[in-house]
Design an enzyme around this catalytic site. Structure first.
Site, PDB file in Angstrom:
ATOM      1  N   GLY A   8      73.488  23.621 -47.385  1.00 41.77           N
ATOM      2  CA  GLY A   8      72.656  22.418 -47.409  1.00 41.77           C
ATOM      3  C   GLY A   8      72.660  21.817 -48.795  1.00 41.77           C
ATOM      4  O   GLY A   8      72.605  22.542 -49.783  1.00 41.77           O
ATOM      5  N   ARG A  52      79.445  23.003 -43.257  1.00 42.17           N
ATOM      6  CA  ARG A  52      79.298  24.339 -42.704  1.00 42.17           C
ATOM      7  C   ARG A  52      80.677  24.879 -42.389  1.00 42.17           C
ATOM      8  O   ARG A  52      81.527  24.157 -41.875  1.00 42.17           O
ATOM      9  CB  ARG A  52      78.490  24.280 -41.403  1.00 42.17           C
ATOM     10  CG  ARG A  52      77.027  24.405 -41.650  1.00 42.17           C
ATOM     11  CD  ARG A  52      76.319  24.758 -40.369  1.00 42.17           C
ATOM     12  NE  ARG A  52      74.893  24.451 -40.522  1.00 42.17           N
ATOM     13  CZ  ARG A  52      74.091  24.176 -39.532  1.00 42.17           C
ATOM     14  NH1 ARG A  52      74.558  24.148 -38.296  1.00 42.17           N
ATOM     15  NH2 ARG A  52      72.828  23.932 -39.750  1.00 42.17           N
ATOM     16  N   ASP A  61      72.225  31.153 -50.773  1.00 46.23           N
ATOM     17  CA  ASP A  61      72.670  32.538 -50.629  1.00 46.23           C
ATOM     18  C   ASP A  61      73.943  32.660 -49.791  1.00 46.23           C
ATOM     19  O   ASP A  61      74.798  33.492 -50.091  1.00 46.23           O
ATOM     20  CB  ASP A  61      71.545  33.436 -50.104  1.00 46.23           C
ATOM     21  CG  ASP A  61      70.927  32.903 -48.826  1.00 46.23           C
ATOM     22  OD1 ASP A  61      71.401  31.858 -48.336  1.00 46.23           O
ATOM     23  OD2 ASP A  61      69.990  33.540 -48.333  1.00 46.23           O
ATOM     24  N   THR A  83      69.379  25.147 -53.998  1.00 48.13           N
ATOM     25  CA  THR A  83      68.881  24.885 -52.645  1.00 48.13           C
ATOM     26  C   THR A  83      67.406  24.537 -52.752  1.00 48.13           C
ATOM     27  O   THR A  83      66.705  25.112 -53.590  1.00 48.13           O
ATOM     28  CB  THR A  83      69.050  26.097 -51.699  1.00 48.13           C
ATOM     29  OG1 THR A  83      68.157  25.946 -50.576  1.00 48.13           O
ATOM     30  CG2 THR A  83      68.685  27.405 -52.385  1.00 48.13           C
ATOM     31  N   ASP A 103      65.131  25.380 -50.856  1.00 42.45           N
ATOM     32  CA  ASP A 103      64.260  26.368 -50.216  1.00 42.45           C
ATOM     33  C   ASP A 103      63.803  27.487 -51.144  1.00 42.45           C
ATOM     34  O   ASP A 103      62.893  28.234 -50.811  1.00 42.45           O
ATOM     35  CB  ASP A 103      64.987  26.958 -49.003  1.00 42.45           C
ATOM     36  CG  ASP A 103      65.349  25.904 -47.981  1.00 42.45           C
ATOM     37  OD1 ASP A 103      64.479  25.087 -47.659  1.00 42.45           O
ATOM     38  OD2 ASP A 103      66.507  25.877 -47.520  1.00 42.45           O
ATOM     39  N   ASP A 160      64.992  30.306 -51.802  1.00 41.27           N
ATOM     40  CA  ASP A 160      64.974  31.584 -51.079  1.00 41.27           C
ATOM     41  C   ASP A 160      66.211  32.444 -51.362  1.00 41.27           C
ATOM     42  O   ASP A 160      66.736  33.101 -50.464  1.00 41.27           O
ATOM     43  CB  ASP A 160      64.845  31.323 -49.570  1.00 41.27           C
ATOM     44  CG  ASP A 160      66.002  30.494 -49.032  1.00 41.27           C
ATOM     45  OD1 ASP A 160      66.773  29.926 -49.841  1.00 41.27           O
ATOM     46  OD2 ASP A 160      66.150  30.411 -47.800  1.00 41.27           O
ATOM     47  N   ARG A 220      63.246  27.230 -44.536  1.00 38.79           N
ATOM     48  CA  ARG A 220      63.912  28.247 -43.705  1.00 38.79           C
ATOM     49  C   ARG A 220      62.959  29.403 -43.388  1.00 38.79           C
ATOM     50  O   ARG A 220      61.866  29.139 -42.898  1.00 38.79           O
ATOM     51  CB  ARG A 220      65.199  28.718 -44.394  1.00 38.79           C
ATOM     52  CG  ARG A 220      66.191  27.525 -44.580  1.00 38.79           C
ATOM     53  CD  ARG A 220      67.594  27.982 -44.703  1.00 38.79           C
ATOM     54  NE  ARG A 220      67.742  28.994 -45.747  1.00 38.79           N
ATOM     55  CZ  ARG A 220      68.856  29.653 -45.987  1.00 38.79           C
ATOM     56  NH1 ARG A 220      69.944  29.384 -45.273  1.00 38.79           N
ATOM     57  NH2 ARG A 220      68.922  30.539 -46.938  1.00 38.79           N
ATOM     58  N   ARG A 253      31.396  22.556 -44.846  1.00 41.76           N
ATOM     59  CA  ARG A 253      31.232  22.505 -46.305  1.00 41.76           C
ATOM     60  C   ARG A 253      31.215  21.070 -46.834  1.00 41.76           C
ATOM     61  O   ARG A 253      31.043  20.843 -48.017  1.00 41.76           O
ATOM     62  CB  ARG A 253      32.372  23.262 -46.994  1.00 41.76           C
ATOM     63  CG  ARG A 253      32.192  24.770 -46.998  1.00 41.76           C
ATOM     64  CD  ARG A 253      32.931  25.415 -48.153  1.00 41.76           C
ATOM     65  NE  ARG A 253      34.311  24.967 -48.273  1.00 41.76           N
ATOM     66  CZ  ARG A 253      35.319  25.455 -47.562  1.00 41.76           C
ATOM     67  NH1 ARG A 253      35.120  26.401 -46.674  1.00 41.76           N
ATOM     68  NH2 ARG A 253      36.544  25.001 -47.739  1.00 41.76           N
TER      69      ARG A 253
END
Lengths: 319, 319, 319, 319
Positions: free
Chosen positions: B11, B72, B103, B125, B127, B129, B171, B211
């Site tokens: 991505g 991809r 990754d 990326t 993300d 991650d 993700r 509240r």
């Protein structure tokens, strides 16, 4: 119930409101009573204390400026004034004073600490020019504002003007100019720490043109040159007729970036945790990716000037 | 003259172009010849090598996406394909391959390294991650995009809708949701790492209303829940009728933030410096504020999940 | 001194605050006393009248939302409720009621006018779907928000996803989708006024790909299709795997665009001038570039649907 | 197949690319062959004609600047040069020349029309200072840029600086300053058409302070005053120390607003339709919300100066 007072002082910066919100809610969560002081140190003298609640700091996290306002108050360098401020804080039963601001603000906190007040300082200024910390809240937001502005100016690169001068803030330091220059790909950056004669700027522009670049952006730190003079000099000594943009207080505005907002939250949390553990009179420094309590004396000595390697990298990448 | 090839894979993320520019100019400055591979690993197979010069990477620093495109290519997990790719790289006399991506992209680089190719990986990326680094280029930009979007949604807080659901990417991880939640002051954050039953969400919303909060923002990480189902559940089990925004690929777009752009520049510099010093097959990790070369094996093992303390802080600050 | 009351009703829209500010200051300048009613028609029933001064409307011009809040109040269709509201307004000595909102809000004003109340309506909704005017305040801002969002989504056009679906608001009309589609160069626009079967959408996507377009953006008006179903259908019937963004209330937020802010100022001026000249019970219509008072009856009949020629133009320009 | 050539000339403006795209695609749709001329009138002399296709204008709609570049070329006022340009256009079999730009650009088209060339002019400059049209493409975008900038500057209103000066463009006209002033709620607007002595500015500032305003924004049109002198004068004659921002070319950048992008599409459509119907040598004027063909002679005479009533309205609303 212990009482905390919060004030913002000096030039405002994006993230001040985020810090006020986070300090207030964390402190209330831990059982403190919280007050805001309006207009910085001046507000102490004028006893402008307002109670802060979870609700009264709602909705401010993404707002620029500071809900507590700020003011210049040079009289606070006077020891009598400091003493009076100390007495007023004590009369209001304030146990801890948290100061959000730059180095001038920290000096105020240092003075009160010497008189026996328990204080903490959260570093917050767009100029990133404080001792004791590699980073001050507001700097990242200001960089994004400059990068966005330069991006728009570059859009007109197909126009007949081939050199754009953009003046940025930073007081006596070149942090904003250098980091923003790296981030936006400026061709030349003029910073006070690395004086570059204007004839070198002109030579550099000509070389850039020869290398095939259609456009050059010069970032001028306010502490390095009068940007109007840079424009005049280039116009006189080259064939270029530079455009001039002075970003001014545009750089102080806008809501805080995610980075500044998160750092404000974390520093606020650490600040209250430290006070609960009996540590006070510290600057919350951001060093090597971590928040560290730095004593005011250490902060005065610990300087983080612009990095030579950033300057070198910029010149390589602008080729 | 040694040859470097650069590719972007997986991505796309803001900052990929800034990295391509910085790698190219730094490498040329150090005497390398530089090529771009179009469409990631697929482009190696299709021998889509294009020479990169200082000029061909001009003007891309502030652009989103990647000028080298990405694709991809799951077939690259096949060892025969990897071998063929290795042969093609060698046939083109490529000495080093620099991969910019997440990754999956790093795994591709690892495979080629095992076959004897000299590689480096720049983490990129939105993300955040990846193993081996606390930070991936693009994450800061995505956070700012989410914060800006939530700020606009909050503007309508005076409207009759009192709960807003905003679905964010990430993700299988909750990094974007949690950090953006801290940055924008979300009331509730739903992340895969800390499953919260929907009836607890409803209870929390009711308490928030009691509240005195006029509005609640729920950030839903795509890995935690289907946001449409969250909306339906709340509507069914409370008096609230939440609005729903799915930010989707909006989060991948835009020019890089100053932070991402500068980090791309610095990682690129370090990457080329390491190659010149004979170090290769490393991920450029960002750890505790410093860029560090991390071996691919170590990167696989070194995990930086979301921090429990961020989650706790958010719940205190949303009070 | 004659008294004016102002309320905002229905869905909020950028520019409501600009109108409140302009109405208040212009009216005070002309010698009126001005009150704000909180939460729309509900606020009349609950007698939530607050005095407005030049200062109390300061600083709101660039803020999204409405400082007077808004609320749904379907009970106002009941004649008894209308009568009660009329009595309350009279009890508070309100001479004129100015309603800022969409068609539902105008119907409320019409009802009160029938009972003898002197009213005026300022058209304000992002959906641009009111009778009697070609334009409603807030529409331009919403278009800019959509165009900005689509621009970011396009940035990722080099990624492997080749079709992006973006759902926009507009209630039963396609104004936002069609105009935003023209402005951002969308390839396909799905609006309720021109039903397009999904198999035609798929065919169109394939043709677009054959023509060499690397990316397609489909804008789906909320009144035309469930955007999730459009995504599923395309995934099932083509080789594309579209991304989905649902902009939701993002479109209602943000400060008003220059166009909306200026129109709010001018309509407010005209509104007060008309009241001073004895004209009331009018919608301020924007027709052919001019502000015109339109009677409520006329407004009901005067429809400005989306223009066929815009639809044709979009399809030519997306080629 | 008839041939159209398109050029952009003078200062660039957001929307030029949107017009190039729309003209190209509409013209190709109608059976024309389309060429772009690079660098305006200079490009004719240098025979820089490039064929334009549907694909070559893809992806430019939201980009600032102009893909055809622009250049100053004062020599084009020379009749010999015009004649040579005419001959070159004919040698390239150009049937129609479409000029995108401001009044200087239209004068060039007028000269070529006198020699027998078939031309059309699309009004495009941020300054909105052309005869024959109430509106020029790019103006709305520039207004939004100014409003956004002033919004950020106002954020710092809690700081000690109470007066902000913002210099905007507009050449000899005050359109940008006046309209942006209305849109952002500026307290004072200095335009060349309504000279205001600086001592009146100072008096006005003091009155504003007395009325309780915490902050004043002064917009200075570049044609009215040197903004640095305004700053000095105020500092010398009042207690205020104004901040100064010079927006400069920032105002020319950025992608076009929805309004500008849509108008570019519609004017382009009308332009090609007129050429097909045998009408040429017209400015596409925007008058009372409609696009109208205006002969060059008429355009020279039809002036739309800033409106007195806007100036009055601004002064009422800034109270």
């Amino acid at each position: 119930m212990r009482r905390i007072a919060i004030l913002t002082s000096g030039g405002d910066a994006p993230g001040m409101n985020a810090a006020i919100r986070a300090l207030t809610r964390k402190a209330i969560h831990e059982g403190f009573e919280v007050f805001g002081v309006e207009r910085g140190y001046l507000g102490i003298m004028e006893e402008q204390f307002i109670p802060l609640s979870n609700r009264s700091v709602g909705g401010i996290i993404t707002q620029g400026g500071t809900m507590l306002k700020t003011a210049r108050f040079p009289e606070f360098q006077n020891e009598d004034v400091q003493k009076k401020a100390y007495d007023i804080l004590k009369a209001h039963s304030i146990d801890h004073l948290i100061v959000i601001g730059g180095d001038g603000s920290m000096r105020g906190a240092t003075s009160l600490a010497k008189l026996g007040m328990s204080t903490m300082t959260i570093p917050c200024t767009i100029d990133n020019d404080m001792g004791g910390t590699q980073y001050t809240i507001g700097f990242d937001t200001a960089l994004n504002t400059v990068v966005d502005a330069v991006g728009r100016i570059r859009d007109t690169s197909n126009s007949h003007e081939r050199v754009a001068i953009v003046e940025v803030m930073g007081r006596k330091a070149g942090h904003i100019a250098l980091k923003a220059g790296l981030a936006c790909g400026a061709e030349i950056v003029l910073v006070p720490e690395k004086p570059m004669p204007l004839h070198d700027v002109c030579r550099h522009l000509k070389e850039t043109q020869i290398r095939g670049k259609e456009y050059s952006v010069i970032l001028v730190a306010e502490g390095a040159y009068n940007s109007g003079e840079v424009k005049s000099y280039i116009k006189e000594h080259t064939e270029f007729d530079p455009s001039l943009t002075v970003l001014g207080y545009l750089q102080r505005g806008g809501g805080p970036s995610a980075f500044d907002s998160i750092l404000a939250a974390r520093m606020s949390e650490t600040c209250i945790d430290l006070l609960m553990n009996g540590t006070d009179n510290r600057l919350l420094g951001y060093i090597d990716g971590h928040i560290r309590p730095i004593s005011y004396q250490e902060a005065e000595l610990l300087d983080f000037p612009i990095q030579e390697k950033d300057y070198t990298l910029l010149s390589i990448l602008s080729s």
